[in-house]
Design a protein around this motif. Structure first.
Motif, mmCIF file in Angstrom:
data_model
loop_
_atom_site.group_PDB
_atom_site.id
_atom_site.type_symbol
_atom_site.label_atom_id
_atom_site.label_comp_id
_atom_site.label_asym_id
_atom_site.label_seq_id
_atom_site.Cartn_x
_atom_site.Cartn_y
_atom_site.Cartn_z
ATOM 1 N N GLN A 1 36.139 21.059 53.122
ATOM 2 C CA GLN A 1 36.613 21.506 51.807
ATOM 3 C C GLN A 1 35.726 20.861 50.752
ATOM 4 N N VAL A 2 35.493 21.569 49.643
ATOM 5 C CA VAL A 2 34.522 21.130 48.631
ATOM 6 C C VAL A 2 35.165 21.097 47.251
ATOM 7 N N THR A 3 34.917 19.993 46.537
ATOM 8 C CA THR A 3 35.269 19.870 45.125
ATOM 9 C C THR A 3 34.026 19.413 44.362
ATOM 10 N N PRO A 4 33.626 20.093 43.281
ATOM 11 C CA PRO A 4 32.524 19.583 42.465
ATOM 12 C C PRO A 4 32.978 18.341 41.696
ATOM 13 N N GLU A 5 32.220 17.268 41.791
ATOM 14 C CA GLU A 5 32.651 16.019 41.169
ATOM 15 C C GLU A 5 32.644 16.120 39.646
ATOM 16 N N ASN A 6 31.542 16.550 39.058
ATOM 17 C CA ASN A 6 31.419 16.592 37.606
ATOM 18 C C ASN A 6 30.946 17.930 37.058
ATOM 19 N N ALA A 7 30.285 18.734 37.866
ATOM 20 C CA ALA A 7 29.634 19.944 37.362
ATOM 21 C C ALA A 7 30.616 20.948 36.791
ATOM 22 N N GLY A 8 31.879 20.912 37.235
ATOM 23 C CA GLY A 8 32.859 21.887 36.779
ATOM 24 C C GLY A 8 33.748 21.410 35.649
ATOM 25 N N LYS A 9 33.522 20.175 35.189
ATOM 26 C CA LYS A 9 34.310 19.669 34.061
ATOM 27 C C LYS A 9 33.705 20.210 32.765
ATOM 28 N N TRP A 10 34.548 20.641 31.867
ATOM 29 C CA TRP A 10 34.074 21.305 30.655
ATOM 30 C C TRP A 10 33.128 20.422 29.854
ATOM 31 N N GLY A 11 33.384 19.122 29.832
ATOM 32 C CA GLY A 11 32.556 18.220 29.039
ATOM 33 C C GLY A 11 31.234 17.850 29.679
ATOM 34 N N SER A 12 31.092 18.098 30.982
ATOM 35 C CA SER A 12 29.825 17.796 31.667
ATOM 36 C C SER A 12 29.365 19.000 32.469
ATOM 37 N N LEU A 13 29.645 20.174 31.926
ATOM 38 C CA LEU A 13 29.398 21.428 32.634
ATOM 39 C C LEU A 13 27.923 21.622 32.955
ATOM 40 N N ASN A 14 27.654 21.992 34.210
ATOM 41 C CA ASN A 14 26.298 22.326 34.659
ATOM 42 C C ASN A 14 26.414 23.590 35.497
ATOM 43 N N TRP A 15 26.220 24.750 34.874
ATOM 44 C CA TRP A 15 26.443 26.016 35.560
ATOM 45 C C TRP A 15 25.579 26.160 36.811
ATOM 46 N N GLN A 16 24.302 25.772 36.715
ATOM 47 C CA GLN A 16 23.421 25.945 37.868
ATOM 48 C C GLN A 16 23.903 25.102 39.046
ATOM 49 N N GLN A 17 24.234 23.848 38.779
ATOM 50 C CA GLN A 17 24.716 22.986 39.857
ATOM 51 C C GLN A 17 26.052 23.488 40.395
ATOM 52 N N LEU A 18 26.913 23.956 39.491
ATOM 53 C CA LEU A 18 28.211 24.457 39.907
ATOM 54 C C LEU A 18 28.060 25.713 40.760
ATOM 55 N N ASP A 19 27.137 26.588 40.384
ATOM 56 C CA ASP A 19 26.854 27.770 41.206
ATOM 57 C C ASP A 19 26.443 27.366 42.613
ATOM 58 N N ASN A 20 25.565 26.368 42.681
ATOM 59 C CA ASN A 20 25.068 25.922 43.989
ATOM 60 C C ASN A 20 26.194 25.352 44.849
ATOM 61 N N ILE A 21 27.066 24.581 44.237
ATOM 62 C CA ILE A 21 28.172 23.974 44.985
ATOM 63 C C ILE A 21 29.142 25.049 45.458
ATOM 64 N N TYR A 22 29.490 25.966 44.574
ATOM 65 C CA TYR A 22 30.395 27.061 44.921
ATOM 66 C C TYR A 22 29.807 27.906 46.050
ATOM 67 N N ASN A 23 28.539 28.272 45.936
ATOM 68 C CA ASN A 23 27.907 29.103 46.973
ATOM 69 C C ASN A 23 27.798 28.355 48.295
ATOM 70 N N PHE A 24 27.544 27.057 48.223
ATOM 71 C CA PHE A 24 27.504 26.246 49.440
ATOM 72 C C PHE A 24 28.852 26.287 50.159
ATOM 73 N N ALA A 25 29.928 26.137 49.395
ATOM 74 C CA ALA A 25 31.266 26.175 49.993
ATOM 75 C C ALA A 25 31.544 27.536 50.613
ATOM 76 N N LYS A 26 31.302 28.588 49.879
ATOM 77 C CA LYS A 26 31.628 29.926 50.363
ATOM 78 C C LYS A 26 30.740 30.337 51.535
ATOM 79 N N ASN A 27 29.476 29.988 51.503
ATOM 80 C CA ASN A 27 28.559 30.358 52.590
ATOM 81 C C ASN A 27 28.883 29.653 53.896
ATOM 82 N N ASN A 28 29.594 28.535 53.801
ATOM 83 C CA ASN A 28 29.933 27.773 55.001
ATOM 84 C C ASN A 28 31.408 27.862 55.374
#
Length: 511
Positions: free
Chosen positions: A63-90
């Motif tokens: 199971q995957v949780t993004p540590e900081n990339a998905g928080k509104w104040g430290s949002l990083n869309w590219q990193q969040l995309d990568n984490i989300y796709n990593f979770a779904k692809n696996n």
């Protein structure tokens, strides 16, 4: 909240892993995650540098949780995309963390008027929902008791309920996030602090009354679970949360201890209390690699990726069976001298060790048997005697801890037990035992040859209320357990179907 939906999600993740391991379609999945064979996930966060840790992550977590990339104040869309796709692809469950949190919000939002703040929140939640259509879980509001956002008034402030702003955040999440995404509240110090536990339940119930919440997040950081309260307090407060009828998730677990042996001991003491609680549906650790973790001494792999003792123990613990839960007899008097012991199956167990003793410390053991089933008919014991019994699961990796002990007191007589020694040549459904029952009974049936077997329970109106068996069986005698805990008193019918064979027995539930 549909509990079935949770099991389907977790089963899907487990099947994905097992299929790839079995077929060899991906060499990166040639090893299973720690909880691959469990119904409850064990996950982790992904933070900076995750791309070079993909294979390592897949070795341990499902199971995957993004540590900081998905928080509104430290949002990083590219990193969040990568984490989300990593979770779904696996095939890993994905938890989005987090939408509304006072400690992580854009710097400009505090200076806006309320109408503009509200629109910013709507745009943010909508953007997350559109971008990640296959989210499994979302922490809608993080730490409402401790960190309300600067735009709280824009969401309604305290209002009539005292928590109108939380309710509005969940309403927006329900509106803009995918329908499949389960909406969760997340907070710390709610299992070690009884007052915080009560306040948290107040918010949960407000959301539940409005159909807005699907699950409860409990962080479980070191300061909460490691010395912050006894294991009894942790268990009882988890039970309070589970009593809401919502699934509970441990979302940010860590044990921040420098000494290896001390960390190991704390894992052995605390982790099972959380993971094995019947109300808990999964646990997420908040980091695991040294120098890539929030609490610096909470790591489970050092900088060379070598496992600390706590990780070695965790691997064995999750490969071994979980502790069984006893069904009956439990605290009963006037049991026959040859009582039928029944317990719930333990995940991953191949067999069970059953012990019966005349004292609570089990220094006077009178029965020590290993069985493959989840029930055991005892040979006659002494009459008018109190006994204690316990069970542990066994598989090729090890044994579980023993169950909590139960007791019973025998009467003078034994009950009649039908002798059985040969493989049956015909199909037969035996009367359930005990009958009448409350709330659990054992159903025995015989299969005369390989056949698809269906064993179902119906109420008096003909409505199906339980499926006990639905699979192919070879010739033999089998036992199934019918747990009617959620059903009303009354008459039920147990139906066995196998090819052209059909038989039915009448069972009476009396509360």
């Amino acid at each position: 909240m549909k509990i079935e939906k949770i099991f389907l999600k977790q089963r899907r993740a487990a099947i994905f892993t097992l299929l790839f391991c079995a077929t060899g379609l991906s060499p990166q999945l040639s090893f299973a995650q720690l909880a691959a064979n469990k119904s409850k996930f064990v996950g982790n966060i992904i933070g900076n540098g995750f791309s070079i840790r993909e294979n390592n992550f897949k070795r341990y977590w499902n199971q995957v949780t993004p540590e900081n990339a998905g928080k509104w104040g430290s949002l990083n869309w590219q990193q969040l995309d990568n984490i989300y796709n990593f979770a779904k692809n696996n095939g890993f469950l994905y938890r989005h963390h987090t939408l509304v949190w006072g400690n992580q919000e854009p710097g400009h939002i505090a200076g806006l008027d309320s109408a503009s703040q509200y629109q910013e929140v709507v745009n943010w939640i909508s953007a997350v929902g559109q971008r990640y259509p296959d989210m499994d879980y979302c922490d809608v509001v993080n730490e409402p008791l401790h960190a309300p956002p600067s735009y709280k008034r824009a969401l309604g402030g305290d209002g009539a309920t005292g928590w109108d702003w939380v309710i509005k955040a969940f309403e927006l999440a329900r509106q803009y996030l995918p329908a499949k995404t389960e909406l969760h509240l997340n907070e710390y110090s709610v299992i070690n602090d009884g007052n915080a536990n009560a306040r948290y339940i107040q918010i949960i119930n407000l959301l539940k009354e409005r159909g807005l919440i699907d699950g409860i997040g409990v962080q479980g950081h070191n300061f909460e679970v490691n010395g912050g309260a006894s294991t009894t307090t942790l268990h009882n407060n988890l039970t309070n949360l589970a009593a809401t009828g919502l699934p509970v998730y441990i979302t940010e677990f860590d044990i921040n201890v420098q000494d290896d042996n001390t960390q190991l001991q704390r894992y052995q003491t605390i982790f099972p209390v959380l993971y094995e609680h019947p109300g808990v549906y999964g646990i997420t650790l908040w980091g695991y690699i040294r120098y890539e973790i929030w609490q610096q001494e909470a790591y489970l792999l050092n900088e060379r990726l070598a496992e600390r003792p706590a990780m070695q123990w965790l691997r064995t613990y999750l490969a071994s069976p979980l502790r069984p839960a006893l069904i009956s007899p439990n605290g009963t008097m006037e049991e026959p001298r040859n009582p039928l012991l029944m317990w719930h199956p333990s995940e991953s167990a191949n067999s069970y060790q059953v012990q019966v003793a005349t004292n609570r410390t089990f220094t006077s053991i009178v029965v020590d048997s290993t069985v493959a089933d989840t029930l055991l008919q005892l040979s006659p014991l002494a009459a008018n005697t109190q006994y204690y019994w316990r069970v542990r699961g066994v598989n090729e990796h090890g044994t579980s801890a023993y169950s909590t002990l139960a007791s019973f007191t025998t009467r003078d007589e034994s009950s009649a037990v039908e002798e059985f020694a040969e493989i049956p040549v015909a199909f037969r459904l035996l009367q359930n035992y005990p009958n009448p029952f409350n709330p659990v009974t054992s159903v025995t049936y015989e299969v005369g040859g390989r056949q698809h077997v269906s064993l179902k329970v119906y109420d008096i109106s003909g409505r199906e209320v339980a499926t006990l068996v639905d699979e192919s069986k070879s010739a033999g005698r089998y036992h199934a357990t019918f747990d009617a805990s959620g059903l009303n008193s009354g008459v039920y019918f147990i139906k066995l179907s196998a090819g052209e064979f059909v038989d039915m027995k009448r069972a009476v539930l009396i509360r």
